[in-house]
Design a protein around this motif. Structure first.
Motif, PDB file in Angstrom:
ATOM      1  N   ALA A   1       0.862  -1.184   0.000  1.00 25.23           N
ATOM      2  CA  ALA A   1       0.000   0.000   0.000  1.00 25.23           C
ATOM      3  C   ALA A   1       0.899   1.234   0.000  1.00 25.23           C
ATOM      4  N   LEU A   2       1.085   1.829  -1.171  1.00 27.48           N
ATOM      5  CA  LEU A   2       2.049   2.916  -1.330  1.00 27.48           C
ATOM      6  C   LEU A   2       1.438   4.264  -0.998  1.00 27.48           C
ATOM      7  N   VAL A   3       2.272   5.155  -0.504  1.00 30.52           N
ATOM      8  CA  VAL A   3       1.907   6.561  -0.351  1.00 30.52           C
ATOM      9  C   VAL A   3       2.792   7.378  -1.283  1.00 30.52           C
ATOM     10  N   GLU A   4       2.400   8.619  -1.466  1.00 31.24           N
ATOM     11  CA  GLU A   4       3.039   9.456  -2.487  1.00 31.24           C
ATOM     12  C   GLU A   4       4.542   9.624  -2.282  1.00 31.24           C
ATOM     13  N   THR A   5       4.981   9.608  -1.042  1.00 31.38           N
ATOM     14  CA  THR A   5       6.393   9.881  -0.754  1.00 31.38           C
ATOM     15  C   THR A   5       7.271   8.624  -0.760  1.00 31.38           C
ATOM     16  N   ASP A   6       6.678   7.448  -0.972  1.00 33.12           N
ATOM     17  CA  ASP A   6       7.487   6.229  -1.024  1.00 33.12           C
ATOM     18  C   ASP A   6       8.387   6.251  -2.253  1.00 33.12           C
ATOM     19  N   THR A   7       9.677   6.101  -2.059  1.00 34.81           N
ATOM     20  CA  THR A   7      10.610   6.094  -3.178  1.00 34.81           C
ATOM     21  C   THR A   7      10.788   4.685  -3.722  1.00 34.81           C
ATOM     22  N   ARG A   8      11.361   4.608  -4.899  1.00 37.39           N
ATOM     23  CA  ARG A   8      11.672   3.303  -5.484  1.00 37.39           C
ATOM     24  C   ARG A   8      12.579   2.499  -4.548  1.00 37.39           C
ATOM     25  N   ALA A   9      13.550   3.170  -3.966  1.00 38.16           N
ATOM     26  CA  ALA A   9      14.481   2.473  -3.070  1.00 38.16           C
ATOM     27  C   ALA A   9      13.759   1.918  -1.842  1.00 38.16           C
ATOM     28  N   ASP A  10      12.815   2.703  -1.290  1.00 39.28           N
ATOM     29  CA  ASP A  10      12.043   2.237  -0.133  1.00 39.28           C
ATOM     30  C   ASP A  10      11.308   0.945  -0.451  1.00 39.28           C
ATOM     31  N   VAL A  11      10.616   0.946  -1.584  1.00 44.07           N
ATOM     32  CA  VAL A  11       9.795  -0.209  -1.949  1.00 44.07           C
ATOM     33  C   VAL A  11      10.668  -1.382  -2.365  1.00 44.07           C
ATOM     34  N   ALA A  12      11.778  -1.094  -3.028  1.00 43.16           N
ATOM     35  CA  ALA A  12      12.692  -2.174  -3.416  1.00 43.16           C
ATOM     36  C   ALA A  12      13.207  -2.908  -2.185  1.00 43.16           C
ATOM     37  N   ASP A  13      13.473  -2.181  -1.118  1.00 36.76           N
ATOM     38  CA  ASP A  13      13.915  -2.828   0.125  1.00 36.76           C
ATOM     39  C   ASP A  13      12.831  -3.744   0.688  1.00 36.76           C
ATOM     40  N   LEU A  14      11.577  -3.265   0.684  1.00 34.87           N
ATOM     41  CA  LEU A  14      10.468  -4.098   1.150  1.00 34.87           C
ATOM     42  C   LEU A  14      10.335  -5.356   0.297  1.00 34.87           C
ATOM     43  N   ALA A  15      10.404  -5.167  -1.018  1.00 34.06           N
ATOM     44  CA  ALA A  15      10.255  -6.297  -1.926  1.00 34.06           C
ATOM     45  C   ALA A  15      11.382  -7.304  -1.745  1.00 34.06           C
ATOM     46  N   ARG A  16      12.587  -6.800  -1.562  1.00 35.90           N
ATOM     47  CA  ARG A  16      13.739  -7.687  -1.385  1.00 35.90           C
ATOM     48  C   ARG A  16      13.569  -8.554  -0.146  1.00 35.90           C
ATOM     49  N   ASP A  17      13.092  -7.947   0.924  1.00 36.73           N
ATOM     50  CA  ASP A  17      12.894  -8.706   2.161  1.00 36.73           C
ATOM     51  C   ASP A  17      11.813  -9.768   1.985  1.00 36.73           C
ATOM     52  N   VAL A  18      10.721  -9.408   1.298  1.00 35.99           N
ATOM     53  CA  VAL A  18       9.635 -10.363   1.087  1.00 35.99           C
ATOM     54  C   VAL A  18      10.102 -11.532   0.231  1.00 35.99           C
ATOM     55  N   LEU A  19      10.771 -11.235  -0.870  1.00 37.25           N
ATOM     56  CA  LEU A  19      11.181 -12.294  -1.790  1.00 37.25           C
ATOM     57  C   LEU A  19      12.292 -13.163  -1.204  1.00 37.25           C
ATOM     58  N   ALA A  20      13.069 -12.598  -0.309  1.00 37.06           N
ATOM     59  CA  ALA A  20      14.095 -13.401   0.351  1.00 37.06           C
ATOM     60  C   ALA A  20      13.474 -14.440   1.272  1.00 37.06           C
ATOM     61  N   ALA A  21      12.291 -14.113   1.813  1.00 31.80           N
ATOM     62  CA  ALA A  21      11.622 -15.024   2.744  1.00 31.80           C
ATOM     63  C   ALA A  21      10.785 -16.074   2.022  1.00 31.80           C
ATOM     64  N   ARG A  22      10.200 -15.683   0.891  1.00 33.56           N
ATOM     65  CA  ARG A  22       9.307 -16.618   0.189  1.00 33.56           C
ATOM     66  C   ARG A  22       9.068 -16.149  -1.234  1.00 33.56           C
ATOM     67  N   ASP A  23       8.915 -17.092  -2.150  1.00 33.35           N
ATOM     68  CA  ASP A  23       8.672 -16.776  -3.552  1.00 33.35           C
ATOM     69  C   ASP A  23       7.185 -16.487  -3.753  1.00 33.35           C
ATOM     70  N   VAL A  24       6.810 -15.207  -3.714  1.00 32.80           N
ATOM     71  CA  VAL A  24       5.434 -14.795  -3.957  1.00 32.80           C
ATOM     72  C   VAL A  24       5.400 -13.905  -5.194  1.00 32.80           C
ATOM     73  N   GLU A  25       4.213 -13.758  -5.756  1.00 30.44           N
ATOM     74  CA  GLU A  25       4.024 -12.819  -6.856  1.00 30.44           C
ATOM     75  C   GLU A  25       3.941 -11.408  -6.279  1.00 30.44           C
ATOM     76  N   LEU A  26       4.683 -10.482  -6.859  1.00 32.86           N
ATOM     77  CA  LEU A  26       4.614  -9.085  -6.437  1.00 32.86           C
ATOM     78  C   LEU A  26       3.772  -8.292  -7.434  1.00 32.86           C
ATOM     79  N   ALA A  27       2.791  -7.558  -6.894  1.00 31.97           N
ATOM     80  CA  ALA A  27       1.911  -6.728  -7.717  1.00 31.97           C
ATOM     81  C   ALA A  27       2.107  -5.270  -7.356  1.00 31.97           C
ATOM     82  N   VAL A  28       1.990  -4.405  -8.350  1.00 31.60           N
ATOM     83  CA  VAL A  28       2.050  -2.969  -8.095  1.00 31.60           C
ATOM     84  C   VAL A  28       0.802  -2.317  -8.657  1.00 31.60           C
ATOM     85  N   HIS A  29       0.204  -1.476  -7.833  1.00 26.55           N
ATOM     86  CA  HIS A  29      -1.029  -0.753  -8.155  1.00 26.55           C
ATOM     87  C   HIS A  29      -0.608   0.611  -8.695  1.00 26.55           C
TER      88      HIS A  29
END
Length: 269
Positions: free
Chosen positions: A166-194
């Protein structure tokens, strides 16, 4: 493993039914995989019958984007989701989250108790658990979770097939990339972007137009915005999969035609 691209469209019923039905068929013809419905009572008919109707018109997958867990009892949401899986012969995906900003006011207006975020997250867990019981061993209704905080991300890693932040206007690419990296490191899920903004246009039902500033989003290198040029959008979509892991892109219905060239080129690849 690199997942193939797929593309969904959020298409609430904002017109008369014949016009909306034609739009649904057009979305299918353009190569989109999934028709999605928001869970906002004042906007449209209820998601479940609307999605069942849409699934009967085309071979599109259908899904909620997303059920707000506090709006109905967990067993009711799970029963609806399982029923849609059966009625669509496996083409339904249950998107669920704890509710968009402002959900508390809506709950009060409807006489529903406002519970803390922790309890709303517990409602999501209970809904998915009940859905799995209803599905039994022979059916698996895919679950997409809209998450932000660490507790929501942890639950998504337990129960979700698809994760969107759930993104807000001030979320940077780097911020979200860090979140995604942590999620994918834990489990192979599909990542969706709205994606709520294309160029300078804001999808009216996917973001608050008055509170959304495309220039500020570009400055933050936000992932909730794409260029309005299809070629540039295509390059950016591919970059997001290569660098972050995004493979599922969700647009508003107003953008379906504009993004059609990118969808035609990339869907399934």
């Amino acid at each position: 493993m690199t997942r193939p691209f797929r593309f969904g469209v959020v298409a609430p019923v904002l017109t008369d039914m014949p016009t909306w039905r034609d739009k649904v068929r057009r979305i299918a013809d353009l190569g989109y995989s999934t028709l999605l419905m928001p869970d906002v009572p004042q906007w449209q008919p209820a998601p479940a019958p609307t999605l069942a109707f849409a699934a009967a018109q085309t071979d599109l997958r259908v899904g909620t984007w997303v059920y707000a867990s506090p709006l109905r009892p967990s067993w009711s949401t799970a029963w609806e989701a399982h029923s849609l899986s059966m009625l669509t012969e496996g083409r339904f995906e249950m998107g669920i989250g704890t509710g968009r900003p402002g959900i508390e006011d809506e709950l009060r207006d409807r006489g529903i108790a406002v519970v803390p975020a922790k309890e709303r997250l517990a409602q999501v867990r209970e809904t998915v658990a009940t859905l799995r019981d209803l599905d039994g061993p022979d059916v698996h209704t895919p679950v997409a979770m809209a998450v932000r905080g660490p507790k929501a991300r942890a639950l998504a890693l337990e129960v979700a097939d698809t994760v969107t932040f759930a993104l807000v206007e001030t979320d940077t690419r780097a911020d979200v990339a860090d979140l995604a990296r942590d999620v994918l490191a834990a489990r192979d899920v599909e990542l969706a972007v709205h994606v709520s903004v294309i160029g300078d246009a804001v999808a009216p039902f996917m973001a608050s137009a008055k509170d959304t500033h495309p220039a500020a989003m570009r400055e933050a290198d936000s992932l909730a915005i794409l260029p309005d040029d299809p070629g540039a959008a295509m390059e950016e979509i591919q970059r997001r999969r290569e660098e972050i892991g995004y493979s599922y892109f969700v647009f508003g219905a107003d953008f379906a035609e504009a993004m059609a060239p990118a969808v035609a080129e990339l869907a399934g690849r």
